[in-house]
Design a protein around this motif. Structure first.
Motif, PDB file in Angstrom:
ATOM      1  N   HIS A 268       0.844  -1.197   0.000  1.00 16.98           N
ATOM      2  CA  HIS A 268       0.000   0.000   0.000  1.00 16.98           C
ATOM      3  C   HIS A 268       0.874   1.239   0.000  1.00 16.98           C
ATOM      4  N   VAL A 269       0.523   2.198  -0.849  1.00  8.83           N
ATOM      5  CA  VAL A 269       1.179   3.497  -0.873  1.00  8.83           C
ATOM      6  C   VAL A 269       0.143   4.519  -0.426  1.00  8.83           C
ATOM      7  N   ILE A 270       0.488   5.269   0.599  1.00  9.23           N
ATOM      8  CA  ILE A 270      -0.422   6.255   1.175  1.00  9.23           C
ATOM      9  C   ILE A 270       0.137   7.648   0.892  1.00  9.23           C
ATOM     10  N   VAL A 271      -0.726   8.533   0.383  1.00  9.86           N
ATOM     11  CA  VAL A 271      -0.324   9.914   0.094  1.00  9.86           C
ATOM     12  C   VAL A 271      -1.425  10.840   0.586  1.00  9.86           C
ATOM     13  N   HIS A 272      -1.028  11.896   1.288  1.00 11.89           N
ATOM     14  CA  HIS A 272      -1.986  12.930   1.679  1.00 11.89           C
ATOM     15  C   HIS A 272      -1.388  14.288   1.340  1.00 11.89           C
ATOM     16  N   ILE A 273      -2.160  15.091   0.607  1.00  8.72           N
ATOM     17  CA  ILE A 273      -1.731  16.418   0.170  1.00  8.72           C
ATOM     18  C   ILE A 273      -2.524  17.454   0.965  1.00  8.72           C
ATOM     19  N   THR A 274      -1.814  18.382   1.593  1.00  4.73           N
ATOM     20  CA  THR A 274      -2.459  19.444   2.349  1.00  4.73           C
ATOM     21  C   THR A 274      -2.069  20.788   1.744  1.00  4.73           C
ATOM     22  N   PHE A 275      -3.067  21.584   1.438  1.00  2.00           N
ATOM     23  CA  PHE A 275      -2.863  22.947   0.938  1.00  2.00           C
ATOM     24  C   PHE A 275      -3.203  23.923   2.059  1.00  2.00           C
ATOM     25  N   GLY A 276      -2.321  24.842   2.341  1.00  2.00           N
ATOM     26  CA  GLY A 276      -2.616  25.949   3.244  1.00  2.00           C
ATOM     27  C   GLY A 276      -2.729  27.206   2.403  1.00  2.00           C
ATOM     28  N   LEU A 277      -3.940  27.748   2.326  1.00  3.66           N
ATOM     29  CA  LEU A 277      -4.196  28.942   1.517  1.00  3.66           C
ATOM     30  C   LEU A 277      -4.739  30.067   2.388  1.00  3.66           C
ATOM     31  N   LEU A 278      -4.469  31.289   1.992  1.00  2.51           N
ATOM     32  CA  LEU A 278      -5.104  32.412   2.669  1.00  2.51           C
ATOM     33  C   LEU A 278      -6.613  32.291   2.516  1.00  2.51           C
ATOM     34  N   ALA A 279      -7.336  32.680   3.519  1.00  2.40           N
ATOM     35  CA  ALA A 279      -8.795  32.557   3.516  1.00  2.40           C
ATOM     36  C   ALA A 279      -9.400  33.349   2.366  1.00  2.40           C
ATOM     37  N   GLY A 280     -10.580  32.901   1.934  1.00  4.59           N
ATOM     38  CA  GLY A 280     -11.310  33.635   0.918  1.00  4.59           C
ATOM     39  C   GLY A 280     -11.684  32.807  -0.294  1.00  4.59           C
ATOM     40  N   ARG A 281     -11.082  31.614  -0.439  1.00  6.61           N
ATOM     41  CA  ARG A 281     -11.465  30.753  -1.566  1.00  6.61           C
ATOM     42  C   ARG A 281     -12.803  30.095  -1.264  1.00  6.61           C
ATOM     43  N   THR A 282     -13.610  29.920  -2.298  1.00  3.62           N
ATOM     44  CA  THR A 282     -14.899  29.267  -2.123  1.00  3.62           C
ATOM     45  C   THR A 282     -14.705  27.767  -1.926  1.00  3.62           C
ATOM     46  N   ASP A 283     -15.727  27.117  -1.394  1.00  2.00           N
ATOM     47  CA  ASP A 283     -15.684  25.662  -1.247  1.00  2.00           C
ATOM     48  C   ASP A 283     -15.542  24.988  -2.606  1.00  2.00           C
ATOM     49  N   GLU A 284     -16.154  25.567  -3.626  1.00  2.00           N
ATOM     50  CA  GLU A 284     -16.042  25.012  -4.978  1.00  2.00           C
ATOM     51  C   GLU A 284     -14.596  25.081  -5.476  1.00  2.00           C
ATOM     52  N   THR A 285     -13.940  26.195  -5.243  1.00  2.00           N
ATOM     53  CA  THR A 285     -12.538  26.338  -5.647  1.00  2.00           C
ATOM     54  C   THR A 285     -11.669  25.330  -4.915  1.00  2.00           C
ATOM     55  N   LYS A 286     -11.896  25.169  -3.629  1.00  2.00           N
ATOM     56  CA  LYS A 286     -11.120  24.211  -2.838  1.00  2.00           C
ATOM     57  C   LYS A 286     -11.336  22.785  -3.352  1.00  2.00           C
ATOM     58  N   ALA A 287     -12.572  22.444  -3.663  1.00  4.15           N
ATOM     59  CA  ALA A 287     -12.872  21.096  -4.181  1.00  4.15           C
ATOM     60  C   ALA A 287     -12.219  20.885  -5.546  1.00  4.15           C
TER      61      ALA A 287
END
Length: 118
Positions: A60-79
């Protein structure tokens, strides 16, 4: 900003085109989240030990990507950003004989966020 962290199983190292992934990911963040190219920073962290369920055979290969962005992006943009990141990951990580388990999320940076370049 953005601060991007890619945590992954160390056994993926030889199958993971990290440089190509970072270049493509940074272009995607610029396009989707309106970041500046020079602001994109990615840190890769390989974990020597991981576990998946009750399996201990390393298939099994496990990968998790975390983005830290300044607030203000919509939920749609994040998705859109997380979906695009997972698609890029499939293009740049080809673990032979292993199952890829990948996830991604976007977090708003805390208002206390500051950066230093020097």
């Amino acid at each position: 900003m953005p601060q991007i962290t890619v945590d992954h199983t160390a056994v993926a190292d030889t199958a993971f085109d990290r440089a190509g992934f970072a270049r493509a990911l940074h272009s995607t963040v610029v396009e989707i989240a309106a970041a500046r190219p020079e602001a994109c920073k990615t840190l890769f962290r390989a974990a020597d030990e991981t576990a998946f369920g009750h399996d201990t055979d390393g298939a099994h290969v496990i990968v998790h990507i975390t983005f830290g962005l300044l607030a203000g992006r919509t939920d749609e943009t994040k998705a859109r950003l997380t979906e695009a990141a997972l698609e890029l990951l499939r293009d740049h990580l080809k673990p032979e004989g292993a199952v890829l388990h990948a996830s991604a999320e976007v977090r708003d940076l805390d208002p206390s966020y500051r950066k230093y370049e020097g």
